[in-house]
Every structure is written in C-alpha cells, then in structure tokens.
Motif scaffolding. Structure first.
Motif, PDB file in Angstrom:
ATOM      1  N   UNK A   1       0.820  -1.144   0.082  1.00 44.19           N
ATOM      2  CA  UNK A   1       0.121  -0.013   0.006  1.00 44.19           C
ATOM      3  C   UNK A   1       0.680   1.109  -0.024  1.00 44.19           C
ATOM      4  N   UNK A   2       1.706   1.273   0.614  1.00 41.49           N
ATOM      5  CA  UNK A   2       2.852   2.431   0.771  1.00 41.49           C
ATOM      6  C   UNK A   2       3.497   2.630  -0.698  1.00 41.49           C
ATOM      7  N   UNK A   3       3.513   1.544  -1.325  1.00 37.59           N
ATOM      8  CA  UNK A   3       4.270   1.418  -2.601  1.00 37.59           C
ATOM      9  C   UNK A   3       3.398   2.283  -3.511  1.00 37.59           C
ATOM     10  N   UNK A   4       2.273   2.038  -3.483  1.00 31.22           N
ATOM     11  CA  UNK A   4       1.118   2.881  -4.437  1.00 31.22           C
ATOM     12  C   UNK A   4       1.090   4.271  -3.926  1.00 31.22           C
ATOM     13  N   UNK A   5       0.883   4.421  -2.636  1.00 28.85           N
ATOM     14  CA  UNK A   5       0.865   5.789  -1.936  1.00 28.85           C
ATOM     15  C   UNK A   5       2.279   6.639  -2.594  1.00 28.85           C
ATOM     16  N   UNK A   6       3.329   6.131  -2.287  1.00 29.06           N
ATOM     17  CA  UNK A   6       4.649   6.776  -2.431  1.00 29.06           C
ATOM     18  C   UNK A   6       4.427   7.131  -3.984  1.00 29.06           C
ATOM     19  N   UNK A   7       4.261   5.999  -4.899  1.00 28.79           N
ATOM     20  CA  UNK A   7       4.406   6.496  -6.277  1.00 28.79           C
ATOM     21  C   UNK A   7       3.257   7.242  -6.649  1.00 28.79           C
ATOM     22  N   UNK A   8       2.225   7.269  -6.140  1.00 22.43           N
ATOM     23  CA  UNK A   8       1.119   8.151  -6.401  1.00 22.43           C
ATOM     24  C   UNK A   8       1.609   9.661  -6.289  1.00 22.43           C
ATOM     25  N   UNK A   9       2.383   9.997  -4.976  1.00 26.01           N
ATOM     26  CA  UNK A   9       2.596  11.295  -4.716  1.00 26.01           C
ATOM     27  C   UNK A   9       3.670  11.567  -5.726  1.00 26.01           C
ATOM     28  N   UNK A  10       4.586  10.626  -5.922  1.00 23.09           N
ATOM     29  CA  UNK A  10       5.708  10.969  -7.112  1.00 23.09           C
ATOM     30  C   UNK A  10       5.169  11.201  -8.541  1.00 23.09           C
ATOM     31  N   UNK A  11       4.107  10.577  -8.776  1.00 21.44           N
ATOM     32  CA  UNK A  11       3.658  10.608 -10.281  1.00 21.44           C
ATOM     33  C   UNK A  11       2.977  11.947 -10.196  1.00 21.44           C
ATOM     34  N   UNK A  12       2.402  12.414  -9.103  1.00 23.79           N
ATOM     35  CA  UNK A  12       1.709  13.857  -9.105  1.00 23.79           C
ATOM     36  C   UNK A  12       2.427  14.845  -9.009  1.00 23.79           C
ATOM     37  N   UNK A  13       3.643  14.820  -8.349  1.00 23.40           N
ATOM     38  CA  UNK A  13       4.810  15.771  -8.390  1.00 23.40           C
ATOM     39  C   UNK A  13       5.327  15.702  -9.625  1.00 23.40           C
ATOM     40  N   UNK A  14       5.582  14.565 -10.351  1.00 21.51           N
ATOM     41  CA  UNK A  14       6.057  14.647 -11.798  1.00 21.51           C
ATOM     42  C   UNK A  14       4.970  15.330 -12.917  1.00 21.51           C
ATOM     43  N   UNK A  15       3.813  15.109 -12.693  1.00 18.14           N
ATOM     44  CA  UNK A  15       2.718  15.768 -13.620  1.00 18.14           C
ATOM     45  C   UNK A  15       2.785  17.530 -13.107  1.00 18.14           C
ATOM     46  N   UNK A  16       2.819  17.821 -12.099  1.00 14.53           N
ATOM     47  CA  UNK A  16       2.870  19.347 -11.816  1.00 14.53           C
ATOM     48  C   UNK A  16       4.315  19.760 -12.445  1.00 14.53           C
ATOM     49  N   UNK A  17       5.336  18.957 -12.482  1.00 13.82           N
ATOM     50  CA  UNK A  17       6.627  19.414 -12.659  1.00 13.82           C
ATOM     51  C   UNK A  17       6.748  19.611 -14.246  1.00 13.82           C
ATOM     52  N   UNK A  18       6.000  18.810 -14.939  1.00 13.70           N
ATOM     53  CA  UNK A  18       5.970  18.552 -16.471  1.00 13.70           C
ATOM     54  C   UNK A  18       5.356  19.472 -17.051  1.00 13.70           C
TER      55      UNK A  18
END
Length: 628
Positions: free
Chosen positions: A481-498
C-alpha cells in the motif's frame, strides 16, 4: 338273670349262622376264581389274533391314504411345474415365490425327484431374475432432466415397491456358499451375478446421461462467463455427481440381490465407471481451455481448484473407498489444474514486465491495458484466496519471479499462506509500477508521459486502496500500500513539474528587469498556458476519479495562480507597455477558471473553454489605473 342268659344263647345262635354263611361265600368265590382262570386261558389266543387283524387293517388304511396323497401330489407337481415354466405373472409374485420355496425345500430334503425339482427351481429363479432386470431397465430409462439447474431423477417409488419383495426372495435363493450340495446353486449364482452387473451398467449409463448435459453446459459457459463463477459451477457440478453417486450406492444396498461386500463394491465400481469417465473428459476439456489461454482463464483454474479441493475427502469416500478402487480421478485432475495455476503466476508477472517494453509509437495518456488487467486480477484474488495462497506456497516464496532477485546460498524463510500471498501481490504491484515508469519515460513528450503515469498510478491506488470494489486491501501488505501511495505522490509531483513548472519558471524574477523582459515573461507565460490548455484538451487527467480531479485542480490552482498574482503585483505601476492587454491576456481569476476547466467533466467532458481575450477584465490592472 334268666333274661340275660336267653339273650346270650340267641346271640350265639346268630354267630353260628353268620359263620356258616361266610363259609358258603368263601366256597362260592373260590369256585368263581377258578372259572375266571379257565376263561382267561380260553380267551387269550383269540385276543392275540384280534390284535394282528386290527394292525393289518390300520396298515391297509394307511397305504390307501398314501396312494391318494401321491396321486394328488403328482397332479400338484404338474400344475406347479407349468406355473414355474410360465413365469411370474402380474400380481402373482407371492404365489410364484411360494411354489419355488416349496420345491426348494423338497430339494433340500433329498426327495427322489430332487434333481428335476432343482432344474425347476433354477428355471423359476432365472425367470424372477429376468423380471428383476426388466424392472431395473424400466426405472433407468426416460428423458434426462433439463434446465439451468441440475435436479436428480430418483428411482420410481412404484418400481421400488415392486422390487423390494422380489429382491428379498432372490436373496434367499440357494448359492454355493449357503447350499453347497444344491444342484441349482451354481447356475443361480451365475445368473444373479449377471443380473447385478447389468444393474450396475444400466444405472451407470442412466446417471451419466442425466449429468452429461450439465457437464457440457459447464464447459461451454466457462468460455463466456466470469472465471470465478465458472470455477464455482465446476465444483457445483462435481458435487451433484457425488450426490448422485451416493444416492445410487444407497439404492444398490437396497436392491442388490447379492449383498456380500465384495459383490456390492464390484457392482458399485461398474456403476460409477461411466461417471468417472464423464468427470475425466469434462475436466480434460476444461484443462485444455485453461491451457489454451492461461492469461484469460487463470481465475477459472484457481476457482475450479478451490471448488474441487474441498470435495476431495468426499470423493475419496464415495468414489474410491466404497468401490474398492485405487484410481482417484479428482486427485489427478487437481494435479493438472494446480500445474496450470502454478504456471499462471510467473507468466502474469512476465506479461506485466513485457508490457513495460512497449509496442512502439505513442502510448497515449489513458489507462494501459496491463494496468486495468492488474486491477482486475487483484480484485478477483479474494474470491479464490485460499486456492491462490495454497498454490503460491507450493510454488515457493518468490519463485514466481523466475530467479529474479534470488540470493544464491540463502535458505528460504518459512512463510504461511497469508504472507506468501502478500509477497506475491507486492511483486505484482511493483512490476506494474516499474513498467508504467518505463513507458512514461520513453514518451517523447514528457508532459504527456507524466499525465499517463499519474492516470495509471492513480487508477491503481483508487481501485485497490481508496475505493476498492472487493476486499483487495486484505491481501495487500503495508509495504504494498505504501508503494502505491508513494508512487502516486511522485507521479503527481512529476505531473505538476512537467506541466506547470515551465509556467512558474517564466514568473521568476531575473536580473534584467527591463520592460522588454517583463513583456517577454508575460508573453512566454500565456504561450505556455495555451500549450497546457491544448494539452489538457486532448489528454484528460483522472477521468474516472472526480475526487482526485478536484484535488489535483485545487493543487494546480494553488501552484500557478498565487505566483501569477504575485508577479502582476510586483510589476504594478511599471508602464512596461502602452497596451498591457496585448501581453496580459487574462487576469488571475480567469486563469484559475481556465485551470479548473482542465479537470472538469471527467471522461465525458469536452475540452476546457478558453475565454476570449477581448472579454477579459483584469481587476488588478484596473485598480492600478491600467484600463483599456
């Protein structure tokens, strides 16, 4: 005194007379006794002769009665022989069996014509056995049940009532084990064995006919319905087969003429042979279907394995022990299905990793097929959790990775079924995330890759953790579950960054604060905003997650709008252009509305609306005296 003397003299005279009379009586009796002795001697020879004559008369009378009985007996034997040769007639079974029983008793007492009577007994017994076979055949024919649900067809009650007294009598017939000297015992036993084997053949063919249609239906539906439901139907059909077999076993105990344990087990083995053949062929068809497309039919295999495993003890009792058979078709079928289950786990992971290599060309921004299949796969595991965990434990913890990440020389730790299932689901999610990351990085346009990654990671997280449709969280460990939560946060940050970082970079103050620099920044900002708008018109974000879209919209506005407001405020009062509306195409409020439009409408919404520049009103510029 004289009177007394006279009385005494009179008394003496009377005594003398009495004495004389007694003497005369004694003489008469002696003479009578002598005469009686003489009479006895005269009558004794006559008495003896009379006794002989009486005995002869009695013998003659007995002989005449016996002659009459023999004549009547021969007349009765002829009638009984005709009755036996004619065979049992309707409603006369009792009379027929009584005649056979009398003849059998006569044979047992070794009468002069016992061999002829034994022949009649054997003939009558075979005719009763023929009637038995006819009634069994009548009860084992007809139209099998139809419909969607299986219903057993019990043996007709009327025929059972007719068969019961017949079977009771057949069980009393002479056999070599009970009547070794009976001339007909061997022939009767042979006929009974044939009849009982015929019983097993007829009942076995009938119950197979009843179950065969539903077995074909199970195989046909397995290709069209959900795999878990199809596997459950396989288990239900097998359970129906076991129920029918048990009913037939109880009926066999009630209607079998030969009730020795060896005879019962042999006949029962004959009876269930068509059932075991049907089961083997049906399971073979399902196995071929599973192997033909293991990826599609994984849950058919797991569900069937789960449904059939619980029936193994019952199968061992009903289909093996009672029939004294060593074969165990269910056990063999389970081995085959389990082999497919064991193969499915590493193949599923391999398919996910292979999907990460891409097929060439643009991947788009929507959900990847393997993301959807991963969610569907994990959602369905709780329905077959026991079977999946058992198979994974058999495969071995981590062996589904086919050697990847295995530490040589390290002994595997002991784990239970729950733990090994959590390890597997973690590896599935990790492989899915890694494949998504690989695909997103291979996209030639990073902004679209970021949207693709966010959409897919968010879908995984939403469907498996936030709003699961099944009990998926119970099979996901905390690290998963932490794997999904962590990657969701990373993906969202990557979305905002891009997508939004280039906008923010244009609003950063630089050393050159001249008018041209300000104009360039405003021009660059709105040009990039137009690109973001066009991008979000074709690449929708979190289309199936309204709550997630609202959160991302709010965060995007907080990221862009305040920065734009601060940049405008810093440049208020600076006449960097006589026509500021040429560069400041819309105020922060309109930018906020525009960004909200990026995330409006979900999967059915259209492109975000872009306000016409000539209709914009910049409140901040008007307050600063920048009217136009």
């Amino acid at each position: 005194m004289d009177d007394e003397t006279a009385e005494i003299e009179l008394l003496e005279q009377n005594l003398n007379k009495t004495r004389q009379i007694s003497q005369r009586m004694t003489s008469i009796l002696s003479s009578f006794d002598t005469r009686l002795v003489k009479l006895e001697k005269s009558i004794l020879p006559l008495y003896n002769s009379t006794q002989v004559l009486t005995r002869r008369a009695n013998n003659i009378e007995s002989a005449l009665q016996k002659i009459d009985e023999i004549a009547s007996y021969h007349e009765g034997v002829a009638a009984e022989e005709a009755l036996i040769l004619r065979g049992p007639q309707p409603n006369q079974l009792g009379t027929y069996t009584e005649v056979l029983e009398r003849m059998n008793v006569s044979v047992a007492f070794n009468s002069t014509d016992s061999r002829d009577k034994a022949r009649l007994v054997e003939s009558g017994a075979k005719k009763l056995i023929q009637l038995y076979t006819k009634l069994v055949a009548e009860g084992s024919s007809g139209v099998p049940p139809g419909g969607a649900e299986f219903t057993s067809v019990p043996f007709p009650a009327s025929l059972i009532n007719t068969l019961k007294p017949l079977v009771t009598f057949l069980r009393t017939l002479p056999l070599p084990a009970t009547h070794p000297s009976h001339p007909a015992a061997q022939g009767i036993q042979s006929a009974l064995k044939d009849a009982q084997k015929g019983y097993g053949d007829m009942r076995g063919a009938w119950v197979r006919k009843c179950l065969e249609t539903f077995g074909k239906r199970v195989v046909d539906r397995a290709e069209t319905i959900d795999g878990v439901a199809a596997g459950t139907e396989v288990g239900r059909w097998t359970e129906n087969m076991l129920a029918v077999a048990e009913e037939e076993y109880n009926l066999l105990l009630e209607l079998a003429p030969l009730i020795a344990p060896a005879n019962i087990s042999t006949t029962y083995a004959t009876l269930i042979s068509p059932l075991t053949n049907l089961f083997t062929s049906t399971l073979g068809s399902l196995g071929s279907l599973i192997k033909r497309n293991l990826n599609k039919n994984t849950f058919l295999a797991l569900s069937a394995y789960s449904s059939l495993t619980v029936l193994q003890p019952k199968w061992n009792d009903i289909m093996s022990r009672r029939a004294d058979r060593k074969e165990n078709e269910l056990k063999e079928g389970l081995h085959s299905i389990r082999a497919s289950c064991l193969r499915s786990f590493p193949e599923f992971l391999a398919d996910i990793r292979l999907a990460g290599l891409g097929k060439g060309g643009e991947i788009g921004t929507g959900l990847a097929d393997f993301t959807i299949s991963t969610v569907q796969y994990l959602e369905r595991i709780p329905a077959v959790q026991d079977a999946a965990a058992s198979a994974l434990l058999t495969l071995g913890d981590g062996n589904w990775k086919m050697g990847e990440g295995t530490q040589i020389g390290k002994k595997p730790t002991e784990v239970d079924e729950s733990t090994v299932l959590e390890h597997f689901t973690y590896d599935v999610l990790n492989a899915t995330v890694q494949s998504l990351l690989t695909l997103s990085r291979t996209n030639k346009r990073p902004a679209f890759g970021a949207i693709f990654l966010l959409n897919n990671i968010s879908y995984l997280r939403t469907q498996l953790i936030v709003r699961p449709r099944t009990d998926v969280p119970s099979i996901l460990s905390r690290p998963a579950q932490e794997l999904l939560n962590s990657n969701f946060r990373t993906a969202k940050a990557g979305y905002f960054d891009a997508n939004f970082s280039p906008l923010l970079q244009t609003l950063v103050d630089e050393k050159d604060k001249g008018k041209s620099a300000v104009k360039e920044k405003f021009t660059r900002f709105f040009d990039l905003l137009d690109e973001v708008t066009e991008r979000h018109a074709v690449a929708r974000v979190l289309t199936d997650d309204p709550d997630g879209r609202a959160t991302v919209a709010d965060e995007a506005m907080k990221l862009v709008v305040p920065s734009l407001q601060r940049f405008i405020q810093r440049n208020l009062g600076k006449e960097f252009s006589k026509n500021p509306q040429k560069y400041i195409k819309m105020p922060p409020e309109e930018v906020e509305a525009l960004i909200k439009g990026f995330y409006a409408g979900g999967s059915g919404g259209g492109a975000p609306s872009v306000p016409a520049p000539e209709k914009l009103t910049n409140t901040l510029l008007q307050q600063a005296g920048w009217g136009w």
